[in-house]
Design a protein around this motif. Sequence first.
Motif, mmCIF file in Angstrom:
data_model
loop_
_atom_site.group_PDB
_atom_site.id
_atom_site.type_symbol
_atom_site.label_atom_id
_atom_site.label_comp_id
_atom_site.label_asym_id
_atom_site.label_seq_id
_atom_site.Cartn_x
_atom_site.Cartn_y
_atom_site.Cartn_z
ATOM 1 N N THR A 29 48.242 -23.346 46.711
ATOM 2 C CA THR A 29 47.754 -23.773 45.401
ATOM 3 C C THR A 29 47.370 -25.245 45.508
ATOM 4 O OG1 THR A 29 49.254 -22.219 44.341
ATOM 5 C CG2 THR A 29 48.372 -23.993 42.955
ATOM 6 N N TRP A 31 46.079 -28.685 43.639
ATOM 7 C CA TRP A 31 45.953 -29.352 42.334
ATOM 8 C C TRP A 31 44.538 -29.904 42.179
ATOM 9 C CZ3 TRP A 31 49.216 -28.506 38.649
ATOM 10 C CH2 TRP A 31 49.265 -29.342 37.535
ATOM 11 N N GLU A 36 42.728 -25.331 35.607
ATOM 12 C CA GLU A 36 43.544 -24.501 36.505
ATOM 13 C C GLU A 36 43.521 -25.042 37.938
ATOM 14 O OE1 GLU A 36 45.328 -21.177 37.200
ATOM 15 O OE2 GLU A 36 46.065 -22.331 35.506
ATOM 16 N N PRO A 37 44.661 -25.022 38.610
ATOM 17 C CA PRO A 37 44.631 -25.351 40.041
ATOM 18 C C PRO A 37 43.858 -24.277 40.806
ATOM 19 C CG PRO A 37 46.895 -25.204 39.194
ATOM 20 C CD PRO A 37 46.000 -24.707 38.122
ATOM 21 N N ARG A 39 43.666 -21.475 43.562
ATOM 22 C CA ARG A 39 44.671 -20.638 44.216
ATOM 23 C C ARG A 39 44.019 -19.797 45.309
ATOM 24 N NH1 ARG A 39 48.916 -21.434 40.790
ATOM 25 N NH2 ARG A 39 48.274 -21.897 38.645
ATOM 26 N N THR A 226 58.463 -22.147 47.196
ATOM 27 C CA THR A 226 57.183 -22.858 47.169
ATOM 28 C C THR A 226 57.477 -24.303 47.535
ATOM 29 O OG1 THR A 226 56.234 -21.443 45.467
ATOM 30 C CG2 THR A 226 55.261 -23.634 45.708
ATOM 31 N N ASN A 251 55.182 -20.405 50.106
ATOM 32 C CA ASN A 251 53.951 -20.816 49.417
ATOM 33 C C ASN A 251 53.814 -22.332 49.475
ATOM 34 O OD1 ASN A 251 53.278 -18.116 48.026
ATOM 35 N ND2 ASN A 251 55.430 -18.480 47.551
ATOM 36 N N LEU A 253 52.202 -25.835 47.702
ATOM 37 C CA LEU A 253 51.557 -26.508 46.574
ATOM 38 C C LEU A 253 51.015 -27.825 47.108
ATOM 39 C CD1 LEU A 253 50.903 -26.971 43.579
ATOM 40 C CD2 LEU A 253 53.279 -27.707 43.251
ATOM 41 N N MET A 267 52.735 -31.493 38.172
ATOM 42 C CA MET A 267 52.613 -30.272 38.993
ATOM 43 C C MET A 267 53.964 -29.633 39.270
ATOM 44 S SD MET A 267 50.889 -31.723 42.557
ATOM 45 C CE MET A 267 50.001 -33.152 41.977
ATOM 46 N N SER A 270 54.754 -27.669 36.032
ATOM 47 C CA SER A 270 53.962 -26.468 35.745
ATOM 48 C C SER A 270 53.947 -25.455 36.886
ATOM 49 C CB SER A 270 52.551 -26.837 35.317
ATOM 50 O OG SER A 270 51.847 -27.351 36.406
ATOM 51 N N GLU A 271 54.010 -25.882 38.143
ATOM 52 C CA GLU A 271 53.944 -24.916 39.257
ATOM 53 C C GLU A 271 55.325 -24.560 39.805
ATOM 54 O OE1 GLU A 271 51.228 -23.262 40.427
ATOM 55 O OE2 GLU A 271 50.187 -24.181 38.728
ATOM 56 N N ARG A 272 56.357 -25.287 39.424
ATOM 57 C CA ARG A 272 57.744 -24.993 39.729
ATOM 58 C C ARG A 272 58.054 -24.774 41.220
ATOM 59 N NH1 ARG A 272 60.607 -25.039 35.696
ATOM 60 N NH2 ARG A 272 62.326 -23.748 36.482
#
Length: 554
Positions: A29, A31, A36-37, A39, A226, A251, A253, A267, A270-272
């Motif tokens: 993912t 940023w 939206e990022p 993906r 992630t 994953n 980020l 980030m 929101s993306e955890r």
Amino acid sequence: MLSTMQDVPLTVTRLLRHGSTIHGTSQVTTWTGEGEPQRRSYAEIGSRAAQLAHALRDDLGVDGDQRVATLMWNNAEHVEAYFAIPAMGAVLHTLNLRLPPEQLAWVVNHAADRVVLVNGSLLPLLAPLLPHLAPVEHVIVSGPGDRSLLAGAGASVQVHEYEELLAGKPESYDWPELDERQAAAMCYTSGTTGDPKGVVYSHRSIYLHAMQVNMAQSMGLTDHDTSLVVVPQFHVNAWGLPHAVFMTGVNMLMPDRFLQPAPLAEMIESERPSHAAAVPTIWQGLLAELTAKPRDISSMKQVTIGGSACPPALMEAYDKLGVQVCHAWGMTETSPLGTIARVPAGVGADEEMGYRLTQGRFPAGVEARLVGPGGEHLPWDGESAGELEVRGPWIAGAYYGGAAGEDFRPADKFSEDGWLKTGDVGVITANGYLTLTDRAKDVIKSGGEWISSVSLENELMAHPEVAEAAVVAVPDDKWGERPLATVVLKEGASADYDALRSFLAERVAKWQLPERWAIIPAVPKTSVGKFDKKVIRRQYADGELDVTNLSDQG
Ligand code: AMP
């Protein structure tokens, strides 16, 4: 007797195949700063890496072990380059976008990069350099940025759009079977003295290092995780994370160019991500941001910190936020994982912090020894301080000599029997935990004993009226070298040298107490924010500092 085992080369290609099939649904993912990022699944990364390899070979004629450079942030396209270039047999050269422009030009010319893959946002850096980059024939631009900057690139350089090159290319590639010892990637050190030195990683070293990164005693992540990869892909392969995650399906980020504390906090919220990797200054900045404007960072269980020493206060602050900081040490020459500070079994809660604040324990792939001031090997007793030397399958054994030159092994970087001299000074405990006390060039060699400049600084900086302190070695007729303490006082503070010396006297051995003192307005810093002791030594030599010598006063 030889073994009866298959001899399958350990290559980046195998990582690519594995990650893009077995972990095809894992995601990178990226940023984007707004909206939206982006993906992209590992399966898509695999297809696009094949398309990139076709573009490089079929359209640009990249062949053999030619160098393809990247001048890019952390993003999905950079991951594609990470796999496509080595897997096709070429060599990925990641360019450090924070190097001064003349050094950047020097490394491109030294590595003889034929192609540069650049993020559009970095064209203001690349465009003015192009006339000085003789080996570069192709520039491939990816992502937003002003292409008109390349208008003056000249006829000798062809400019391409990344997405246009990939469009319509086959999504598979007949990857060649490579020798695991051949070059896969290279990265130049960002040394402050002399020219940068090229470290060339092999497929085998990358593969073995990635396995180590994945071990439970190292980062120990799985496809349930992630990882927020803040550590740049242009600096020691982002600590091997892009390779490691293709083994395990973790994953990623990617922050792209949004490395400021506010977007990082955003980030995370929101993306955890469950993990992150970065140098201490990033974590300091993020902490200040979270204190000013709290965010939900409850997803983040573990962060890996390295690159410079993690201050205890920082570790404690993140502990309070529920984030476990894990300290690691490494260098460009060590791929970089050299040690990592996991707490050993069987220690009580009160001892844990002591272990976590060390630089960590050596994994099986890294052998270590300490060499004392006279060249003698020192015991691992937690007290004897010496220069750390290491060897292992992901440790450099030489620097790249360039197209015309031989690889070289300077005597100050490699021992006669082939170990890497790290330039870091420290102690090792009997159970293999390393604590760094200094850089070899900063340690004070006083009458055959070593004084740690770092520990004098840490003690001085604990004084309530001291804002910063830097201690350097200066020549001394009797002892060879003695410490000079330069101190920045807090605003309105009035501490005098006698008071500071008495404060130190309660904390360090008497023979280590500095005689020479100077109050300075600020400690000079390098481009990456480390103390620039070279400047202080020069200022002292040139008589620019107002030095008080307490021993002259009796
Ligand atoms: P580089 O090759 O630019 O990654 O720099 C490597 C150097 O950074 C090492 O030789 C150390 O001096 C320093 N370094 C890296 N990690 C740590 C750490 N955890 N603690 C203290 N210094 C570190």
